[in-house]
Design a protein around this motif. Sequence first.
Motif, PDB file in Angstrom:
ATOM      1  N   ILE A  76     -32.100  -4.621  10.413  1.00 17.66           N
ATOM      2  CA  ILE A  76     -31.527  -3.276  10.560  1.00 17.66           C
ATOM      3  C   ILE A  76     -32.574  -2.181  10.409  1.00 17.66           C
ATOM      4  O   ILE A  76     -32.234  -1.007  10.363  1.00 17.66           O
ATOM      5  N   GLY A  77     -33.843  -2.558  10.289  1.00 17.85           N
ATOM      6  CA  GLY A  77     -34.871  -1.573  10.026  1.00 17.85           C
ATOM      7  C   GLY A  77     -34.858  -1.182   8.560  1.00 17.85           C
ATOM      8  O   GLY A  77     -34.169  -1.789   7.741  1.00 17.85           O
ATOM      9  N   SER A  78     -35.595  -0.164   8.235  1.00 19.41           N
ATOM     10  CA  SER A  78     -35.681   0.282   6.847  1.00 19.41           C
ATOM     11  C   SER A  78     -34.534   1.225   6.517  1.00 19.41           C
ATOM     12  O   SER A  78     -34.283   2.192   7.244  1.00 19.41           O
ATOM     13  N   ARG A  79     -33.842   0.951   5.448  1.00 20.65           N
ATOM     14  CA  ARG A  79     -32.736   1.795   4.976  1.00 20.65           C
ATOM     15  C   ARG A  79     -32.958   2.219   3.531  1.00 20.65           C
ATOM     16  O   ARG A  79     -32.021   2.536   2.811  1.00 20.65           O
ATOM     17  N   GLY A  80     -34.192   2.148   3.063  1.00 19.28           N
ATOM     18  CA  GLY A  80     -34.488   2.517   1.682  1.00 19.28           C
ATOM     19  C   GLY A  80     -34.225   1.352   0.745  1.00 19.28           C
ATOM     20  O   GLY A  80     -34.387   0.200   1.107  1.00 19.28           O
ATOM     21  N   SER A  81     -33.807   1.662  -0.461  1.00 21.69           N
ATOM     22  CA  SER A  81     -33.547   0.623  -1.469  1.00 21.69           C
ATOM     23  C   SER A  81     -32.191  -0.030  -1.210  1.00 21.69           C
ATOM     24  O   SER A  81     -31.164   0.640  -1.176  1.00 21.69           O
ATOM     25  N   CYS A  82     -32.219  -1.363  -1.050  1.00 17.53           N
ATOM     26  CA  CYS A  82     -31.002  -2.123  -0.779  1.00 17.53           C
ATOM     27  C   CYS A  82     -30.982  -3.385  -1.636  1.00 17.53           C
ATOM     28  O   CYS A  82     -32.018  -3.867  -2.063  1.00 17.53           O
ATOM     29  N   ARG A  83     -29.778  -3.896  -1.855  1.00 19.32           N
ATOM     30  CA  ARG A  83     -29.633  -5.127  -2.639  1.00 19.32           C
ATOM     31  C   ARG A  83     -28.664  -6.079  -1.942  1.00 19.32           C
ATOM     32  O   ARG A  83     -27.840  -5.671  -1.129  1.00 19.32           O
ATOM     33  N   ALA A  84     -28.792  -7.342  -2.293  1.00 22.91           N
ATOM     34  CA  ALA A  84     -27.859  -8.352  -1.793  1.00 22.91           C
ATOM     35  C   ALA A  84     -26.585  -8.292  -2.613  1.00 22.91           C
ATOM     36  O   ALA A  84     -26.614  -8.126  -3.833  1.00 22.91           O
ATOM     37  N   LYS A  85     -25.487  -8.410  -1.932  1.00 27.20           N
ATOM     38  CA  LYS A  85     -24.182  -8.589  -2.562  1.00 27.20           C
ATOM     39  C   LYS A  85     -23.685  -9.941  -2.075  1.00 27.20           C
ATOM     40  O   LYS A  85     -23.564 -10.161  -0.868  1.00 27.20           O
ATOM     41  N   VAL A  86     -23.441 -10.860  -2.999  1.00 32.98           N
ATOM     42  CA  VAL A  86     -23.006 -12.207  -2.653  1.00 32.98           C
ATOM     43  C   VAL A  86     -21.561 -12.353  -3.110  1.00 32.98           C
ATOM     44  O   VAL A  86     -21.265 -12.242  -4.301  1.00 32.98           O
ATOM     45  N   VAL A  87     -20.676 -12.577  -2.160  1.00 28.04           N
ATOM     46  CA  VAL A  87     -19.253 -12.718  -2.462  1.00 28.04           C
ATOM     47  C   VAL A  87     -18.889 -14.198  -2.369  1.00 28.04           C
ATOM     48  O   VAL A  87     -19.059 -14.820  -1.327  1.00 28.04           O
ATOM     49  N   ASP A  88     -18.399 -14.738  -3.479  1.00 27.66           N
ATOM     50  CA  ASP A  88     -17.945 -16.124  -3.528  1.00 27.66           C
ATOM     51  C   ASP A  88     -16.435 -16.111  -3.301  1.00 27.66           C
ATOM     52  O   ASP A  88     -15.666 -15.760  -4.189  1.00 27.66           O
ATOM     53  N   HIS A  89     -16.020 -16.462  -2.092  1.00 30.83           N
ATOM     54  CA  HIS A  89     -14.594 -16.441  -1.748  1.00 30.83           C
ATOM     55  C   HIS A  89     -13.808 -17.537  -2.458  1.00 30.83           C
ATOM     56  O   HIS A  89     -12.599 -17.423  -2.615  1.00 30.83           O
ATOM     57  N   THR A  90     -14.494 -18.580  -2.900  1.00 30.60           N
ATOM     58  CA  THR A  90     -13.818 -19.676  -3.597  1.00 30.60           C
ATOM     59  C   THR A  90     -13.346 -19.243  -4.973  1.00 30.60           C
ATOM     60  O   THR A  90     -12.241 -19.581  -5.390  1.00 30.60           O
ATOM     61  N   THR A  91     -14.172 -18.477  -5.688  1.00 32.83           N
ATOM     62  CA  THR A  91     -13.818 -18.045  -7.044  1.00 32.83           C
ATOM     63  C   THR A  91     -13.385 -16.587  -7.117  1.00 32.83           C
ATOM     64  O   THR A  91     -12.833 -16.166  -8.129  1.00 32.83           O
ATOM     65  N   GLY A  92     -13.667 -15.821  -6.069  1.00 29.21           N
ATOM     66  CA  GLY A  92     -13.361 -14.397  -6.096  1.00 29.21           C
ATOM     67  C   GLY A  92     -14.409 -13.567  -6.818  1.00 29.21           C
ATOM     68  O   GLY A  92     -14.219 -12.367  -7.020  1.00 29.21           O
ATOM     69  N   LYS A  93     -15.520 -14.169  -7.205  1.00 34.75           N
ATOM     70  CA  LYS A  93     -16.573 -13.464  -7.933  1.00 34.75           C
ATOM     71  C   LYS A  93     -17.572 -12.835  -6.978  1.00 34.75           C
ATOM     72  O   LYS A  93     -17.776 -13.311  -5.848  1.00 34.75           O
ATOM     73  N   THR A  94     -18.230 -11.762  -7.451  1.00 36.75           N
ATOM     74  CA  THR A  94     -19.270 -11.072  -6.691  1.00 36.75           C
ATOM     75  C   THR A  94     -20.521 -11.004  -7.539  1.00 36.75           C
ATOM     76  O   THR A  94     -20.457 -10.734  -8.743  1.00 36.75           O
ATOM     77  N   PHE A  95     -21.677 -11.231  -6.890  1.00 33.49           N
ATOM     78  CA  PHE A  95     -22.980 -11.223  -7.567  1.00 33.49           C
ATOM     79  C   PHE A  95     -23.941 -10.311  -6.810  1.00 33.49           C
ATOM     80  O   PHE A  95     -23.797 -10.142  -5.597  1.00 33.49           O
ATOM     81  N   TYR A  96     -24.881  -9.738  -7.520  1.00 37.51           N
ATOM     82  CA  TYR A  96     -25.832  -8.792  -6.937  1.00 37.51           C
ATOM     83  C   TYR A  96     -27.256  -9.208  -7.267  1.00 37.51           C
ATOM     84  O   TYR A  96     -27.521  -9.790  -8.309  1.00 37.51           O
ATOM     85  N   SER A  97     -28.164  -8.832  -6.374  1.00 38.51           N
ATOM     86  CA  SER A  97     -29.605  -8.969  -6.638  1.00 38.51           C
ATOM     87  C   SER A  97     -30.113  -7.624  -7.162  1.00 38.51           C
ATOM     88  O   SER A  97     -29.357  -6.654  -7.227  1.00 38.51           O
TER      89      SER A  97
END
Length: 128
Positions: A103-124
């Motif tokens: 997507i090119g450069s968008r400044g500071s970004c982080r991963a958002k990982v969504v676990d659909h099995t447990t409903g939990k969300t994790f971030y980098s």
Amino acid sequence: MNIAQRIGTLIAATLAAVASTAAFASSANAAGTWQCLNWYEGTACARTVSGGYDVSWYKQPEADGGGAHLTEFWLQCLNGYTYNSAGAFWIYPYETRTYVFSIGSRGSCRAKVVDHTTGKTFYSGYAS
């Protein structure tokens, strides 16, 4: 030109070609440092790459019974941009999955990982 001079010339030309190729490869493949956060369930990471952001998720074997989980990547940027990956994927214990957001450069970004099995969300951590 004698044989020793010819060999010397060939060696010098070869070394020059190798040096320029190595310099080009390192600049073309330059990537930022991984910004990771460790969770009980796994490790979420993000880094900048040429043309966008690379994100990854490593699934811990002990977490949530150790089975496969349906998981999805998102990219969240501090300037308000949010992007979805190509869709959900299955990940098994000890596996690492990655996705590149071109997507090119968008400044500071982080991963958002969504676990659909447990409903939990994790971030980098944020990559910039």
